[in-house]
Scaffold this motif. Structure first.
Motif, mmCIF file in Angstrom:
data_model
loop_
_atom_site.group_PDB
_atom_site.id
_atom_site.type_symbol
_atom_site.label_atom_id
_atom_site.label_comp_id
_atom_site.label_asym_id
_atom_site.label_seq_id
_atom_site.Cartn_x
_atom_site.Cartn_y
_atom_site.Cartn_z
ATOM 1 N N GLY A 1 56.875 -4.911 71.772
ATOM 2 C CA GLY A 1 57.504 -6.216 71.582
ATOM 3 C C GLY A 1 58.086 -6.816 72.847
ATOM 4 O O GLY A 1 58.624 -7.921 72.814
ATOM 5 N N THR A 2 57.978 -6.133 73.974
ATOM 6 C CA THR A 2 58.524 -6.656 75.226
ATOM 7 C C THR A 2 57.530 -7.602 75.884
ATOM 8 O O THR A 2 56.320 -7.434 75.772
ATOM 9 C CB THR A 2 58.869 -5.526 76.201
ATOM 10 O OG1 THR A 2 57.682 -4.744 76.471
ATOM 11 C CG2 THR A 2 59.924 -4.608 75.610
ATOM 12 N N ASN A 3 58.050 -8.599 76.588
ATOM 13 C CA ASN A 3 57.162 -9.550 77.269
ATOM 14 C C ASN A 3 57.444 -9.660 78.765
ATOM 15 O O ASN A 3 56.971 -10.567 79.427
ATOM 16 C CB ASN A 3 57.253 -10.933 76.620
ATOM 17 C CG ASN A 3 58.675 -11.452 76.531
ATOM 18 O OD1 ASN A 3 59.515 -11.107 77.357
ATOM 19 N ND2 ASN A 3 58.940 -12.269 75.523
ATOM 20 N N SER A 4 58.242 -8.723 79.300
ATOM 21 C CA SER A 4 58.470 -8.665 80.741
ATOM 22 C C SER A 4 58.931 -7.253 81.103
ATOM 23 O O SER A 4 59.435 -6.514 80.252
ATOM 24 C CB SER A 4 59.532 -9.683 81.170
ATOM 25 O OG SER A 4 60.805 -9.313 80.680
ATOM 26 N N VAL A 5 58.751 -6.911 82.375
ATOM 27 C CA VAL A 5 59.185 -5.599 82.840
ATOM 28 C C VAL A 5 60.698 -5.468 82.705
ATOM 29 O O VAL A 5 61.214 -4.404 82.347
ATOM 30 C CB VAL A 5 58.741 -5.370 84.297
ATOM 31 C CG1 VAL A 5 59.327 -4.075 84.843
ATOM 32 C CG2 VAL A 5 57.218 -5.343 84.394
ATOM 33 N N GLU A 6 61.421 -6.570 82.964
ATOM 34 C CA GLU A 6 62.881 -6.548 82.856
ATOM 35 C C GLU A 6 63.304 -6.261 81.416
ATOM 36 O O GLU A 6 64.217 -5.457 81.171
ATOM 37 C CB GLU A 6 63.463 -7.883 83.314
ATOM 38 C CG GLU A 6 63.345 -8.159 84.804
ATOM 39 C CD GLU A 6 61.934 -8.552 85.224
ATOM 40 O OE1 GLU A 6 61.636 -8.466 86.428
ATOM 41 O OE2 GLU A 6 61.110 -8.926 84.340
ATOM 42 N N MET A 7 62.649 -6.911 80.463
ATOM 43 C CA MET A 7 62.974 -6.693 79.060
ATOM 44 C C MET A 7 62.662 -5.258 78.651
ATOM 45 O O MET A 7 63.437 -4.614 77.924
ATOM 46 C CB MET A 7 62.171 -7.669 78.189
ATOM 47 C CG MET A 7 62.485 -7.602 76.706
ATOM 48 S SD MET A 7 61.501 -8.821 75.789
ATOM 49 C CE MET A 7 62.153 -8.568 74.126
ATOM 50 N N LEU A 8 61.543 -4.740 79.162
ATOM 51 C CA LEU A 8 61.177 -3.361 78.869
ATOM 52 C C LEU A 8 62.211 -2.398 79.433
ATOM 53 O O LEU A 8 62.629 -1.445 78.752
ATOM 54 C CB LEU A 8 59.791 -3.055 79.446
ATOM 55 C CG LEU A 8 59.302 -1.613 79.305
ATOM 56 C CD1 LEU A 8 59.228 -1.197 77.840
ATOM 57 C CD2 LEU A 8 57.940 -1.430 79.972
ATOM 58 N N ASN A 9 62.657 -2.621 80.655
ATOM 59 C CA ASN A 9 63.648 -1.741 81.261
ATOM 60 C C ASN A 9 64.968 -1.758 80.488
ATOM 61 O O ASN A 9 65.627 -0.720 80.344
ATOM 62 C CB ASN A 9 63.891 -2.144 82.721
ATOM 63 C CG ASN A 9 62.741 -1.740 83.628
ATOM 64 O OD1 ASN A 9 62.021 -0.783 83.335
ATOM 65 N ND2 ASN A 9 62.551 -2.466 84.719
#
Length: 475
Positions: A290-298
């Motif tokens: 469900g993440t749409n960016s590396v920052e959100m994933l981190n």
């Protein structure tokens, strides 16, 4: 110690069967492709995928020497799907069908060989109950209880008829018990879905569940035998039962809804052992997708740390880490706010288009497939949206069929009559580059060609979506 027992159990099964392989062969008439995907899990929740290659006449032979655990699985390619197939080491199955369309597939499919008895039962279940068009989720609680009980009894009667006699098939008694457990969990799932859909939580619902399901089936969910049941995996442990329990908590304390990790916390509280490992892993993977960016994933990975530490079986931790790395790799190629990767695709008139042809316009892109029911359910909402922006030359609506058969795609267009432009992802570039998780997925590309939203609101979320589109149009 627990890990050692699980490993020994796997070796013990293989030893008993003389390291038998699993064999699947047969012929599929009118198969549009060249290969099928075969899914299997030696540990529940950890999926491996093999490719079955088909000859020009649709015949195939497949041998799997890595399968160590009896289970239910699926064999599929786009809309050609054989779901809930029972497989095990030592099975030698022959599968035949005319797959010109799904209805014909269901009517013509035949299975024979070692391990066929339990699969013939499953085929009969699918055929008999596929014609049931009851909208059970709209029934009142008393009517649903009656419906679910009759449904359960009909499946039990079919089981007694088809599985009542002994069989020499390997794992016959094992799968007979699995089928029974599937039926019991399905009966519970009817009510759990009903309560979740109707927001009916509290003492009354708990009493109805306890009385209706019987045998305390929902009181010992951490029993690792439950992991043998596909219905438990698909409809109970991380789905309707967990959400039912979470919604009860939300009702008593609405502020819990603000905790994005509450599903994980509740799963950690409710389950133990391998069931807990399975649930936490699947829930975290879902949130990774469900993440749409590396920052959100981190940010999410930081939240996951205490839950990852609770997972005891190393295989689940390894699998989770693999999914994290896969998502990082995909997100590193596409970032919101950066230039959207260009592609060249044919439309339904075989005219080719690319993203750069539409610079200066907002693009709302629908990733879908003809075999995806939720995708096609969005078409009427998308048509309404297009009508709302009719005459506005600053926005375009494009639907891209991904991982789809070309003929099925064209037939779906004729049947559904979408108003959006129709493109076909012939070499799967869009699928491999843009898709995060499951279909449908919607993208928005801004006027300069940057990816504005990798996971945009659906057309059915009209108010939320139009707010985003109007803002971009006015920039």
């Amino acid at each position: 110690m627990k890990n050692s027992i699980l490993i020994l159990f796997s070796f013990f099964n293989t030893f008993l069967l003389g390291q038998s392989s699993f064999i699947l062969q047969g012929k599929l008439e009118n198969f549009p492709g060249k290969e099928l995907q075969f899914f299997f899990q030696n540990i529940p929740g950890i999926t491996e995928i093999d490719t079955i290659h088909l000859a020009l006449d649709g015949s195939f032979f497949y041998e799997n020497k890595r399968l160590t655990r009896p289970q239910q699985t699926s064999i599929q390619w786009n809309n050609v799907q054989f779901n809930d197939i029972y497989i095990a080491p030592g099975f030698q199955l022959t599968l035949e069908a005319n797959v010109v369309d799904y209805e014909t597939l269901v009517k013509t499919r035949k299975i024979s060989g070692i391990g066929a008895v339990i699969n013939q039962y499953q085929f009969s279940v699918d055929t008999i109950f596929a014609s049931d068009t009851t909208k059970w989720y709209l029934l009142s609680t008393p009517d649903l209880v009656k419906y679910a009980q009759s449904y359960f009894e009909a499946r039990e009667a079919l089981s007694a008829k088809m599985l009542g006699q002994p069989s020499t098939d390997p794992f016959f008694d094992y799968f007979k018990e699995v089928a029974k457990r599937n039926n019991e969990f399905l009966r519970a799932n009817f009510l759990l879905s009903h309560f979740n859909f109707g927001n009916s939580y509290g003492t009354n619902s708990a009493e109805i569940l306890s009385e209706f399901t019987g045998k305390d089936i929902l009181k010992n969910l951490s029993n690792e035998k439950n992991l043998q049941s596909k219905m438990f995996l698909d409809g109970i442990v991380t789905s309707d039962y967990l959400r039912y329990m979470v919604n009860i908590d939300y009702k008593s304390n609405p502020r819990l809804r603000e905790d994005e990790n509450y599903l994980l916390r509740k799963a950690a509280e409710l389950y133990s052992g391998q069931v807990k490992d399975y649930a936490l892993t699947q829930l975290m993977i879902g949130r990774i997708y469900g993440t749409n960016s590396v920052e959100m994933l981190n940010d999410r990975l930081a939240d996951f740390e205490p839950f990852i530490e609770e997972i005891q079986l190393p295989a689940y931790q390894t699998y989770l880490n693999q999914k994290i790395q896969d998502q990082i790799q995909k997100l590193s190629r596409i970032q919101e706010g950066e230039l959207a990767p260009n592609f060249l695709l044919p439309d339904n008139f075989n005219v080719y288009h690319q993203l750069t042809d539409f610079q200066g316009k907002i693009l709302y892109i629908d990733l879908w497939a003809s075999w995806c029911a939720p995708c096609r359910a969005e078409t009427p909402f998308l048509n309404d949206l297009i009508k709302q922006y009719e005459g506005n030359d600053q926005i375009e609506f494009i639907s891209i069929a991904v991982r789809d058969d070309h003929t099925d795609w064209q037939n779906a267009i004729l049947k559904d009559q979408p108003l959006s432009k129709q493109w076909y992802d012939e070499h799967r570039f869009v699928y491999s580059t843009y898709l995060l998780g499951s279909l449908p997925q919607f993208l928005i590309i801004d006027k300069v060609g940057n990816l504005a939203m990798l996971k945009a609101p659906r057309p059915s979320e009209k108010a939320k979506l139009t707010q985003v589109l109007d803002r971009l149009l006015n920039e």
